[in-house]
Design an enzyme around this catalytic site. Structure first.
Site, PDB file in Angstrom:
ATOM      1  N   ASP A  90       0.845  -1.191   0.000  1.00 23.23           N
ATOM      2  CA  ASP A  90       0.000   0.000   0.000  1.00 23.23           C
ATOM      3  C   ASP A  90       0.882   1.244   0.000  1.00 23.23           C
ATOM      4  O   ASP A  90       2.110   1.149   0.001  1.00 23.23           O
ATOM      5  CB  ASP A  90      -0.978  -0.002   1.178  1.00 23.23           C
ATOM      6  CG  ASP A  90      -0.257  -0.036   2.520  1.00 23.23           C
ATOM      7  OD1 ASP A  90       0.967   0.155   2.548  1.00 23.23           O
ATOM      8  OD2 ASP A  90      -0.926  -0.246   3.534  1.00 23.23           O
ATOM      9  N   ASP A 270      -8.055  -7.673   0.958  1.00 21.13           N
ATOM     10  CA  ASP A 270      -7.102  -7.829   2.060  1.00 21.13           C
ATOM     11  C   ASP A 270      -7.782  -7.355   3.324  1.00 21.13           C
ATOM     12  O   ASP A 270      -8.696  -6.521   3.280  1.00 21.13           O
ATOM     13  CB  ASP A 270      -5.826  -7.009   1.829  1.00 21.13           C
ATOM     14  CG  ASP A 270      -6.027  -5.544   2.203  1.00 21.13           C
ATOM     15  OD1 ASP A 270      -5.655  -5.155   3.333  1.00 21.13           O
ATOM     16  OD2 ASP A 270      -6.595  -4.790   1.389  1.00 21.13           O
ATOM     17  N   CYS A 308     -12.789 -28.534   8.151  1.00 22.04           N
ATOM     18  CA  CYS A 308     -11.521 -27.884   7.793  1.00 22.04           C
ATOM     19  C   CYS A 308     -10.389 -28.892   7.685  1.00 22.04           C
ATOM     20  O   CYS A 308     -10.313 -29.840   8.475  1.00 22.04           O
ATOM     21  CB  CYS A 308     -11.175 -26.823   8.834  1.00 22.04           C
ATOM     22  SG  CYS A 308      -9.674 -25.891   8.459  1.00 22.04           S
ATOM     23  N   CYS A 310      -7.041 -27.832   7.578  1.00 22.60           N
ATOM     24  CA  CYS A 310      -5.784 -27.160   7.912  1.00 22.60           C
ATOM     25  C   CYS A 310      -4.983 -27.985   8.919  1.00 22.60           C
ATOM     26  O   CYS A 310      -5.512 -28.895   9.572  1.00 22.60           O
ATOM     27  CB  CYS A 310      -6.035 -25.753   8.460  1.00 22.60           C
ATOM     28  SG  CYS A 310      -6.587 -25.675  10.174  1.00 22.60           S
ATOM     29  N   CYS A 313      -6.615 -28.034  12.470  1.00 16.24           N
ATOM     30  CA  CYS A 313      -7.807 -28.868  12.633  1.00 16.24           C
ATOM     31  C   CYS A 313      -7.503 -30.356  12.477  1.00 16.24           C
ATOM     32  O   CYS A 313      -8.137 -31.200  13.117  1.00 16.24           O
ATOM     33  CB  CYS A 313      -8.880 -28.445  11.642  1.00 16.24           C
ATOM     34  SG  CYS A 313      -9.683 -26.881  12.082  1.00 16.24           S
ATOM     35  N   HIS A 339      -5.180 -21.525  11.001  1.00 23.80           N
ATOM     36  CA  HIS A 339      -6.568 -21.923  10.758  1.00 23.80           C
ATOM     37  C   HIS A 339      -7.360 -20.816  10.078  1.00 23.80           C
ATOM     38  O   HIS A 339      -8.046 -21.059   9.070  1.00 23.80           O
ATOM     39  CB  HIS A 339      -7.275 -22.321  12.056  1.00 23.80           C
ATOM     40  CG  HIS A 339      -8.747 -22.479  11.854  1.00 23.80           C
ATOM     41  ND1 HIS A 339      -9.301 -23.599  11.280  1.00 23.80           N
ATOM     42  CD2 HIS A 339      -9.771 -21.612  12.066  1.00 23.80           C
ATOM     43  CE1 HIS A 339     -10.617 -23.419  11.155  1.00 23.80           C
ATOM     44  NE2 HIS A 339     -10.923 -22.235  11.640  1.00 23.80           N
TER      45      HIS A 339
END
Length: 380
Positions: A90, A270, A308, A310, A313, A339
């Site tokens: 940015d 974002d 999930c 991930c 998890c 996660h």
């Protein structure tokens, strides 16, 4: 940069953005790495566990510490951080807004004092391009004048006039630098302003989208307005944005915000929400939010979200995460962040698949239906 629009489902779009460092599949959520680091994660987590093709770094913060010249000497952002995929940086305009007690927008730029040591600095359109050139980001954002909402008509008018003037100066300088062989592997986006006023948004979008930018962002939202006002503003503004260039909604937001704005034609997002909320104990699931600090999870053997996949998890229970959070153990911050970002990035991949199959409406309906349960449904 090459932008290829591949599929539509209603106004929802699936595309690819090719930079010199990665191919980004949209819709895309960009994890926020403010100082060149997504808090509690490293480059290997982003690459191997999350598969992130692009992250966001902050021009204001990296300029102050460690300094853009230092980062340039250390191989620019990619060499310094060892994250080899794409970076978006940015321009500092949002920091001028969020740190308004120590900053002051002027006709030629933004004057501010460092939140670190109080030293005085002045960002101009050209200076932020020079800083981002040193950072080596794949996509740089121009300096814009962002205002909090609600704001007076006069203040919004000044904001869009100033933003357009800075945009014209920025693109002229950026292209001239490229002609000199500088920043030839970088791209530049303009930022549309105008509050929630449709006439101002029309004016800002029309003026900016006539300029030779590689992509366009909608800024100045999620700064105090109602969600419906944000959605209506995005829907109105998108119609003035090019079909053949990326559309980026800055600083947004919740999973619901992403779905609603993808439906309105946005490609890129974002927000600090998934990482910040993870550190504060709020975890996102297919069925809504879960506050892991709750005593009811003390002996809960289930994963955060049964749907999930991930690392967190697949490996750990809610009881263990509850324990780590309550003990303020550093390990929790990594596992919670993994996660939440996995949830966001997976959501974007699922949306993309739905767009290719022309079933975005059905996907959106299922997305909201799951949230009515409020807690994950245990698998039998």
């Amino acid at each position: 940069m090459k932008f290829t629009l591949q599929a539509r489902s209603g106004n929802a779009r699936a595309a690819t953005i090719e930079t010199v460092h990665s191919t980004i599949k949209t819709p895309v959520f960009m994890p926020v790495g403010t100082i060149g680091s997504v808090k509690s994660l490293d480059a290997q987590d982003l690459l191997n566990l999350l598969g992130a093709e692009i992250i966001l770094a902050n021009t204001y913060h990296t300029y102050l510490r460690p300094g853009d010249n230092t980062i340039k000497k250390m191989g620019r952002l990619h060499g310094f951080t060892k994250y080899p995929k794409s970076f978006l940086t940015d321009s500092g305009g949002f920091q001028a807004f969020s740190l308004s007690d120590i900053s002051k927008p002027m006709r030629d730029g933004i004057e501010f004092r460092s939140h670190i040591d109080g030293s005085k600095h002045f960002f101009t359109p050209k200076k932020v391009i020079d800083i981002q050139t040193n950072l080596g980001s794949d996509i740089m954002m121009i300096l814009d004048d962002l205002v909090a909402l609600p704001a007076t008509q006069e203040r919004i008018k000044i904001s869009i006039e100033r933003t357009t003037a800075w945009a014209k100066e920025s693109i002229e300088y950026f292209r001239s630098q490229q002609e000199r062989g500088i920043c030839t592997d970088q791209n530049i986006f303009a930022i549309i302003q105008g509050g929630t006023d449709k006439a101002f948004r029309t004016k800002s979008a029309t003026e900016l989208c006539a300029l030779d930018y590689d992509g366009f962002a909608i800024g100045g939202l999620s700064v105090g307005e109602l969600n419906k006002e944000m959605y209506d503003t995005v829907e109105h503004t998108v119609q003035y944005m090019p079909e053949d260039k990326p559309r980026y909604l800055m600083g947004v937001g919740t999973p619901e915000d992403l779905i609603e704005n993808i439906e309105r034609g946005i490609d890129m997002f974002d927000c600090v929400m998934p990482t910040r909320n993870a550190r504060n104990g709020t975890l996102f699931t297919s069925f809504g939010r879960l506050n892991i600090k709750g005593a009811k999870f003390k002996e809960d053997e289930d994963p955060i979200d049964p749907e999930c996949t991930c690392l967190t998890c697949k490996t750990y229970s809610r009881a263990y995460l509850n324990h780590l959070f309550r003990a303020r153990e550093i390990t929790y911050f990594r596992l919670g962040t993994i996660h939440n970002l996995h949830y966001y990035l997976t959501l974007m991949r699922e949306v993309r698949e739905a767009i290719f199959e022309n079933r975005f409406d059905a996907f959106k309906k299922e997305f909201y239906e799951k949230r009515k349960h409020q807690t994950p449904i245990k698998k039998s």
